[in-house]
Design a protein around this motif. Structure first.
Motif, short mmCIF file in Angstrom:
data_model
loop_
_atom_site.label_atom_id
_atom_site.label_comp_id
_atom_site.label_asym_id
_atom_site.label_seq_id
_atom_site.Cartn_x
_atom_site.Cartn_y
_atom_site.Cartn_z
N GLY A 18 0.91 -1.29 0.13
CA GLY A 18 -0.02 -0.11 0.01
C GLY A 18 0.86 1.26 0.10
O GLY A 18 0.61 2.41 -0.58
N VAL A 19 2.03 1.15 0.87
CA VAL A 19 2.58 2.50 0.91
C VAL A 19 3.55 2.73 -0.40
O VAL A 19 3.44 3.72 -0.86
CB VAL A 19 3.74 2.32 2.16
N LEU A 20 3.69 1.41 -1.20
CA LEU A 20 4.45 1.65 -2.18
C LEU A 20 3.65 2.02 -3.45
O LEU A 20 4.24 2.78 -4.26
CB LEU A 20 5.12 0.18 -2.66
N LEU A 21 2.34 1.66 -3.29
CA LEU A 21 1.33 2.24 -4.29
C LEU A 21 1.30 3.80 -4.17
O LEU A 21 1.49 4.48 -5.07
CB LEU A 21 -0.09 1.43 -4.13
N ALA A 53 3.57 5.73 -3.06
CA ALA A 53 4.78 6.56 -3.22
C ALA A 53 4.94 6.24 -4.78
O ALA A 53 5.69 7.04 -5.51
CB ALA A 53 5.89 5.70 -2.54
N ALA A 54 4.73 5.19 -5.21
CA ALA A 54 4.83 5.18 -7.10
C ALA A 54 3.72 6.15 -7.55
O ALA A 54 4.30 6.80 -8.62
CB ALA A 54 4.05 3.78 -7.43
N VAL A 55 2.75 6.53 -7.15
CA VAL A 55 1.88 7.59 -7.63
C VAL A 55 2.70 8.97 -7.72
O VAL A 55 3.05 9.75 -8.67
CB VAL A 55 0.83 7.96 -7.13
N GLY A 56 3.38 9.11 -6.22
CA GLY A 56 4.45 10.33 -6.46
C GLY A 56 5.61 10.46 -7.37
O GLY A 56 5.79 11.26 -8.12
N ALA A 57 5.98 9.13 -7.31
CA ALA A 57 7.24 8.93 -8.29
C ALA A 57 6.86 9.01 -9.72
O ALA A 57 7.88 9.71 -10.40
CB ALA A 57 7.94 7.76 -7.99
N VAL A 69 0.87 12.85 -13.79
CA VAL A 69 1.16 11.62 -14.05
C VAL A 69 1.24 11.29 -15.30
O VAL A 69 -0.06 11.29 -15.96
CB VAL A 69 0.28 10.70 -13.13
N PRO A 70 1.92 10.40 -16.01
CA PRO A 70 1.70 10.22 -17.45
C PRO A 70 0.80 9.06 -17.96
O PRO A 70 1.00 7.94 -18.19
CB PRO A 70 3.25 9.75 -18.01
#
Lengths: 97, 122, 146
Positions: free
Chosen positions: C78-81, C83-87, C102-103
């Protein structure tokens, strides 16, 4: 309860009750939290969120927009805190063999 | 006096709740009871923010077509609600970590009494 | 794990309530754009349903919903999801967590922000539900580790 505990608590109660009595009344629309501008004259954040949330993010729930868009870095850190708390729990209680 | 009480009774109640929480953390010897005091303290702070965010005749901060977005004064300020939303979850997780620590302490010392723990740690 | 007596009333009540609570949790998460709700509240409700089943039926029943091992992993997911949107916005030239950058083709920036808010809420809900269930498991769980 020791005497010094009672003393500290009585002092805290006195300070809190005195301070709280001088706050703006509950629900007062002219309280600083509800004004358009802050006491310094700058536009308030809450007013900006309410005015621009729909055009910025196409979402009517302003709390959601503030949580996940305007202040999303805060929420990311907070989710990390939740995760870290869970991991800390695991590390404390896992039996070391 | 009566007018002040009418506008501030919630604040007075919350001030007393804060003191009760501090009493639990300060005067109780059992660590679990200290933790209950901490929870009461956190709840009183959260409720304090929410009472401060209440506005007479203010709608919930969900934009409504019938009210429109032209006048933000019709809605309450969304910021305190957002901040307390995150604070509640963090409070729950800190409570979990605190309970984990208490369980670890109880495993090592077989007691949760503060005085006895301090005596044995000396 | 200590053998505890299971009351029929408790088991039946949990059996009836848990699916309703889970459904309501999903409603709270996915309807958070238009009504009070969102990732935190929905995640806590989901965790409440998981913990209810574990309280009533023990870990042997609860493991069919979410196992002890899956708790921390789902929390990290969940945290990675999130962070992935942010990244995704960060790595393609925008600011961190600037959802409009976000592309993803085919969206106006405002709509894209709305969709990405939903993705973030789902990530938060997964993380909160998994972590709270994991904390419960660690605090009251059985000794055997599987």
């Amino acid at each position: 309860m020791k005497f010094r505990h009672a003393l500290v608590l009585a002092g805290l109660a006195a300070v809190l009750l005195y301070a709280v009595g001088h706050l703006p009344g509950r629900g007062d629309p002219s309280a600083p939290a509800h004004r358009r501008t802050s006491p310094a004259g700058t536009p308030g954040a809450g007013t900006y969120y309410l005015e621009h949330a729909l055009e910025d993010a196409a979402t009517p729930n302003v709390v959601t927009v503030v949580l996940a868009d305007y202040r999303s870095v805060d929420t990311l850190g907070e989710t990390l805190v939740v995760f870290t708390g869970g991991i800390a729990c695991l590390l404390i209680l896992r039996r070391r063999s | 006096m009566i007018e002040n009480l009418q506008g501030h009774y919630a604040y007075y109640f919350l001030a007393i709740l804060t003191v009760i929480g501090f009493y639990g953390m300060l005067a109780k010897r059992n660590l679990v009871k200290k933790l209950i005091g901490m929870t009461i303290l956190q709840s009183s702070i959260i409720l304090f923010w929410l009472v401060g965010a209440y506005k007479r005749r203010g709608s919930v901060p969900i934009l409504d077509e019938r009210l429109g977005t032209a006048d933000p004064g019709l809605y309450v300020n969304p910021l305190p609600h957002t901040l307390m939303l995150t604070a509640i979850v963090v409070a729950v997780v800190t409570l979990g970590v605190a309970f984990a620590l208490l369980i670890a302490i109880h495993r090592s010392y077989d007691t949760l009494d503060e005085e006895e723990l301090l005596e044995r740690m000396r | 794990m200590r053998e505890t007596s299971r009351s029929l009333v408790v088991v039946l009540a949990a059996r009836g309530l848990a699916p309703v609570i889970q459904l309501f949790a999903l409603y709270v998460v996915f309807h958070g754009h238009y009504s009070p709700g969102g990732g935190f509240q929905g995640g806590v409700l989901l965790a409440a349903a998981f913990v209810l089943v574990r309280l009533a039926g023990g870990y042997e029943t609860g493991r069919h919903q979410i196992t002890r091992r899956a708790g921390p992993l789902l929390g990290a997911a969940g945290v990675l999801l999130f962070a992935a949107v942010g990244a995704a916005a960060f790595l393609t030239g925008g600011n961190l967590l600037d959802h409009g950058r976000v592309p993803v083709p085919g969206f106006a920036p405002a709509e894209l922000r709305s969709v990405m808010i939903l993705v973030i809420e789902v990530g938060v809900a997964i993380a909160v539900a998994a972590v709270l269930t994991a904390i419960y498991d660690e605090l009251l769980g059985s000794e055997d580790d599987d």
